[in-house]
Design a protein around this motif. Structure first.
Motif, PDB file in Angstrom:
ATOM      1  N   THR A 250     -62.426   5.632  55.949  1.00 25.83           N
ATOM      2  CA  THR A 250     -62.446   6.978  56.525  1.00 25.83           C
ATOM      3  C   THR A 250     -63.845   7.399  56.973  1.00 25.83           C
ATOM      4  O   THR A 250     -64.006   8.468  57.570  1.00 25.83           O
ATOM      5  N   LEU A 251     -64.870   6.596  56.699  1.00 24.69           N
ATOM      6  CA  LEU A 251     -66.249   7.011  56.905  1.00 24.69           C
ATOM      7  C   LEU A 251     -66.837   6.576  58.251  1.00 24.69           C
ATOM      8  O   LEU A 251     -68.007   6.846  58.526  1.00 24.69           O
ATOM      9  N   HIS A 252     -66.046   5.937  59.101  1.00 25.64           N
ATOM     10  CA  HIS A 252     -66.574   5.294  60.309  1.00 25.64           C
ATOM     11  C   HIS A 252     -67.402   6.219  61.195  1.00 25.64           C
ATOM     12  O   HIS A 252     -68.328   5.765  61.857  1.00 25.64           O
ATOM     13  N   ASP A 253     -67.081   7.496  61.234  1.00 28.56           N
ATOM     14  CA  ASP A 253     -67.735   8.397  62.176  1.00 28.56           C
ATOM     15  C   ASP A 253     -68.938   9.136  61.585  1.00 28.56           C
ATOM     16  O   ASP A 253     -69.552   9.962  62.260  1.00 28.56           O
ATOM     17  N   LEU A 254     -69.279   8.860  60.319  1.00 30.00           N
ATOM     18  CA  LEU A 254     -70.434   9.535  59.720  1.00 30.00           C
ATOM     19  C   LEU A 254     -71.727   9.134  60.431  1.00 30.00           C
ATOM     20  O   LEU A 254     -71.940   7.962  60.737  1.00 30.00           O
ATOM     21  N   GLN A 255     -72.612  10.105  60.629  1.00 32.00           N
ATOM     22  CA  GLN A 255     -73.932   9.806  61.194  1.00 32.00           C
ATOM     23  C   GLN A 255     -74.915   9.508  60.055  1.00 32.00           C
ATOM     24  O   GLN A 255     -75.996  10.081  59.963  1.00 32.00           O
ATOM     25  N   ALA A 256     -74.487   8.597  59.183  1.00 28.49           N
ATOM     26  CA  ALA A 256     -75.317   8.097  58.086  1.00 28.49           C
ATOM     27  C   ALA A 256     -75.806   6.705  58.463  1.00 28.49           C
ATOM     28  O   ALA A 256     -75.306   6.086  59.405  1.00 28.49           O
ATOM     29  N   ASP A 257     -76.783   6.218  57.712  1.00 29.22           N
ATOM     30  CA  ASP A 257     -77.323   4.882  57.962  1.00 29.22           C
ATOM     31  C   ASP A 257     -76.856   3.860  56.938  1.00 29.22           C
ATOM     32  O   ASP A 257     -76.688   2.682  57.260  1.00 29.22           O
ATOM     33  N   VAL A 258     -76.675   4.317  55.696  1.00 30.88           N
ATOM     34  CA  VAL A 258     -76.379   3.415  54.578  1.00 30.88           C
ATOM     35  C   VAL A 258     -75.215   3.989  53.782  1.00 30.88           C
ATOM     36  O   VAL A 258     -75.165   5.207  53.533  1.00 30.88           O
ATOM     37  N   ILE A 259     -74.301   3.120  53.359  1.00 27.75           N
ATOM     38  CA  ILE A 259     -73.227   3.517  52.449  1.00 27.75           C
ATOM     39  C   ILE A 259     -73.403   2.729  51.153  1.00 27.75           C
ATOM     40  O   ILE A 259     -73.528   1.504  51.171  1.00 27.75           O
ATOM     41  N   GLY A 260     -73.415   3.442  50.037  1.00 27.69           N
ATOM     42  CA  GLY A 260     -73.495   2.799  48.732  1.00 27.69           C
ATOM     43  C   GLY A 260     -72.116   2.382  48.256  1.00 27.69           C
ATOM     44  O   GLY A 260     -71.144   3.125  48.399  1.00 27.69           O
ATOM     45  N   ARG A 264     -66.421  -2.399  42.465  1.00 32.28           N
ATOM     46  CA  ARG A 264     -65.011  -2.759  42.604  1.00 32.28           C
ATOM     47  C   ARG A 264     -64.692  -3.339  43.980  1.00 32.28           C
ATOM     48  O   ARG A 264     -63.597  -3.879  44.187  1.00 32.28           O
ATOM     49  N   VAL A 265     -65.607  -3.194  44.914  1.00 23.93           N
ATOM     50  CA  VAL A 265     -65.440  -3.736  46.265  1.00 23.93           C
ATOM     51  C   VAL A 265     -66.625  -4.640  46.553  1.00 23.93           C
ATOM     52  O   VAL A 265     -67.776  -4.240  46.346  1.00 23.93           O
ATOM     53  N   SER A 266     -66.376  -5.853  47.026  1.00 23.27           N
ATOM     54  CA  SER A 266     -67.482  -6.766  47.328  1.00 23.27           C
ATOM     55  C   SER A 266     -68.272  -6.247  48.521  1.00 23.27           C
ATOM     56  O   SER A 266     -67.795  -5.415  49.310  1.00 23.27           O
ATOM     57  N   ILE A 267     -69.480  -6.755  48.665  1.00 17.74           N
ATOM     58  CA  ILE A 267     -70.310  -6.374  49.806  1.00 17.74           C
ATOM     59  C   ILE A 267     -69.603  -6.733  51.110  1.00 17.74           C
ATOM     60  O   ILE A 267     -69.554  -5.927  52.054  1.00 17.74           O
ATOM     61  N   SER A 268     -69.025  -7.921  51.185  1.00 24.12           N
ATOM     62  CA  SER A 268     -68.343  -8.350  52.409  1.00 24.12           C
ATOM     63  C   SER A 268     -67.145  -7.471  52.720  1.00 24.12           C
ATOM     64  O   SER A 268     -66.937  -7.053  53.869  1.00 24.12           O
ATOM     65  N   GLU A 269     -66.345  -7.171  51.709  1.00 23.02           N
ATOM     66  CA  GLU A 269     -65.175  -6.328  51.920  1.00 23.02           C
ATOM     67  C   GLU A 269     -65.590  -4.903  52.263  1.00 23.02           C
ATOM     68  O   GLU A 269     -64.966  -4.238  53.101  1.00 23.02           O
ATOM     69  N   GLY A 270     -66.655  -4.424  51.611  1.00 23.53           N
ATOM     70  CA  GLY A 270     -67.154  -3.087  51.934  1.00 23.53           C
ATOM     71  C   GLY A 270     -67.568  -2.988  53.394  1.00 23.53           C
ATOM     72  O   GLY A 270     -67.222  -2.026  54.087  1.00 23.53           O
ATOM     73  N   ARG A 271     -68.293  -3.988  53.876  1.00 21.49           N
ATOM     74  CA  ARG A 271     -68.698  -3.995  55.285  1.00 21.49           C
ATOM     75  C   ARG A 271     -67.480  -4.004  56.202  1.00 21.49           C
ATOM     76  O   ARG A 271     -67.442  -3.312  57.236  1.00 21.49           O
ATOM     77  N   LYS A 277     -70.498  -0.823  60.712  1.00 25.78           N
ATOM     78  CA  LYS A 277     -71.408   0.138  61.340  1.00 25.78           C
ATOM     79  C   LYS A 277     -72.677   0.381  60.536  1.00 25.78           C
ATOM     80  O   LYS A 277     -73.747   0.619  61.099  1.00 25.78           O
ATOM     81  N   PHE A 278     -72.573   0.344  59.202  1.00 21.32           N
ATOM     82  CA  PHE A 278     -73.656   0.821  58.340  1.00 21.32           C
ATOM     83  C   PHE A 278     -74.368  -0.325  57.633  1.00 21.32           C
ATOM     84  O   PHE A 278     -73.784  -1.383  57.387  1.00 21.32           O
ATOM     85  N   ALA A 279     -75.612  -0.072  57.251  1.00 19.93           N
ATOM     86  CA  ALA A 279     -76.216  -0.875  56.192  1.00 19.93           C
ATOM     87  C   ALA A 279     -75.488  -0.540  54.893  1.00 19.93           C
ATOM     88  O   ALA A 279     -74.874   0.527  54.771  1.00 19.93           O
ATOM     89  N   VAL A 280     -75.537  -1.447  53.935  1.00 19.17           N
ATOM     90  CA  VAL A 280     -74.838  -1.206  52.671  1.00 19.17           C
ATOM     91  C   VAL A 280     -75.802  -1.383  51.503  1.00 19.17           C
ATOM     92  O   VAL A 280     -76.800  -2.110  51.590  1.00 19.17           O
ATOM     93  N   GLN A 281     -75.468  -0.720  50.416  1.00 18.83           N
ATOM     94  CA  GLN A 281     -76.298  -0.699  49.213  1.00 18.83           C
ATOM     95  C   GLN A 281     -75.412  -0.934  47.994  1.00 18.83           C
ATOM     96  O   GLN A 281     -74.342  -0.364  47.888  1.00 18.83           O
ATOM     97  N   GLY A 282     -75.866  -1.783  47.100  1.00 23.19           N
ATOM     98  CA  GLY A 282     -75.122  -2.015  45.871  1.00 23.19           C
ATOM     99  C   GLY A 282     -75.271  -3.460  45.417  1.00 23.19           C
ATOM    100  O   GLY A 282     -76.131  -4.174  45.914  1.00 23.19           O
TER     101      GLY A 282
END
Length: 354
Positions: A250-260, A264-271, A277-282
């Motif tokens: 649901t976050l695709h349209d956020l004007q954020a740069d990074v999602i933490g 419970r979700v792998s980095i690959s699945e989170g991306r 769209k975003f850099a990821v943190q965790g």
């Protein structure tokens, strides 16, 4: 010392020579020196003393070698300026003297006055801006998470009063979200104007909502916050808290740069869920830190291998550090993340788990 801007580079999906790392709650009770300070002062008392709050913020940067500092504060601090009386009670968390239960309670919330009521926090940021050679991350609590404390009166597992207001009094709910969104925007702007180099919006408990409820009752305010702060040329991080994997699409349209991400979700699945769209943190499970060091490194390696497949990765935990964590293990883990990721990025060789 030269300025270490790897966190900023990674946040903007630029190439880095090693993975940047910081830890949520990295200034905390796992550190014996901090525990001694807490014997004398409460969290809120520390926050009201800029020199002391700055020193506590600096401690993990010096001791662990992390690539960012996060302001020593609490997500509840700005609500005092709205006219909310609260305390942080040991082994409980925020306890509200005058919880919000009616439309009149929402109407009584006044606009935040950062300069007037929270000048000590701005002074802490100014001190740190002079002292640090890594970026200072400032932060705010997101409207749903703050609202859950204001409505329930204290931490909750089921959020029954919060959800009852959402479902039964939607007009009151949206007015509360509007006021809390205004608070966040004003608060964050003041942070960045006084020397903050990045900010994180903590939505620790929004994973309690279904994706549809999140889209209906919360996402419009989160979207407004990041849209109205989009002119700030600093990394903007949204952490939707624990158990929030189903909310990521649901976050695709956020004007954020990074999602933490939590663990419970792998980095690959989170991306994948975020649409790339975003850099990821965790997203190491904090309690992996109770394991032997070899196992901690195995878990970290798997996460790093996934993270560096694409530009835009910051190593962190999936939630905050806990008191029983080991300072020595954190120091060794930080060094390992730096050394292993530098070698892996240089050689371009990682272990895949597909």
């Amino acid at each position: 010392m030269s300025y270490n801007d790897r966190l900023i580079q990674a946040s903007f999906k630029q190439q880095v020579d090693r993975v940047p790392v910081w830890y949520m709650r990295q200034a905390g009770r796992y550190d014996p020196e901090y525990r001694k300070i807490k014997e004398k002062y409460s969290l809120l008392e520390i926050c009201r003393q800029p020199e002391l709050a700055a020193e506590v913020t600096l401690m993990p940067v010096r001791k662990l070698g992390v690539d960012a500092a996060i302001l020593y504060s609490d997500i509840m601090n700005p609500v005092a300026s709205l006219g909310i009386d609260f305390d942080i009670v040991k082994n409980i968390g925020p306890v509200i003297d005058n919880p919000i239960r009616t439309a009149a309670d929402v109407d009584r919330l006044r606009p935040i006055d950062v300069e007037g009521d929270l000048s000590h926090i701005l002074e802490t940021i100014r001190i740190l801006d002079k002292e640090l050679n890594v970026p200072l991350i400032t932060f705010a609590g997101a409207p749903f998470t703050i609202a859950s404390y204001l409505i329930e009166g204290r931490p909750s597992k089921g959020y029954i009063r919060t959800k009852t207001m959402m479902y039964s009094e939607p007009e009151m709910w949206h007015k509360l979200m509007q006021k809390l969104g205004d608070m966040v925007i004003t608060y964050v702007r003041a942070h960045i104007a006084n020397g903050g180099k990045a900010f994180q919006l903590f939505d620790s408990w929004v994973g309690a909502l279904s994706p549809n409820d999140f889209r209906t009752y919360v996402l419009p305010t989160i979207t407004r916050i990041f849209t109205e702060l989009s002119d700030l040329n600093v990394p903007k991080i949204y952490f939707p808290g624990v158990a929030s994997g189903e909310l990521l699409p649901t976050l695709h349209d956020l004007q954020a740069d990074v999602i933490g991400l939590d663990w419970r979700v792998s980095i690959s699945e989170g991306r994948k869920r975020l649409g790339g769209k975003f850099a990821v943190q965790g997203n190491l499970d904090p309690y992996v830190l109770t394991a032997p060091m070899d196992l901690i490194k195995q878990h970290a390696k798997l996460i790093i291998d996934e993270g560096i497949r694409e530009p835009g990765y910051i190593f962190n935990l999936g939630h905050g550090l806990f008191p029983e964590a080991s300072l020595d293990k954190l120091r060794e883990l930080t060094a390992y993340i730096h050394e292993y990721s530098a070698d892996a990025l240089k050689t371009g060789v990682t272990v895949t788990n597909d």
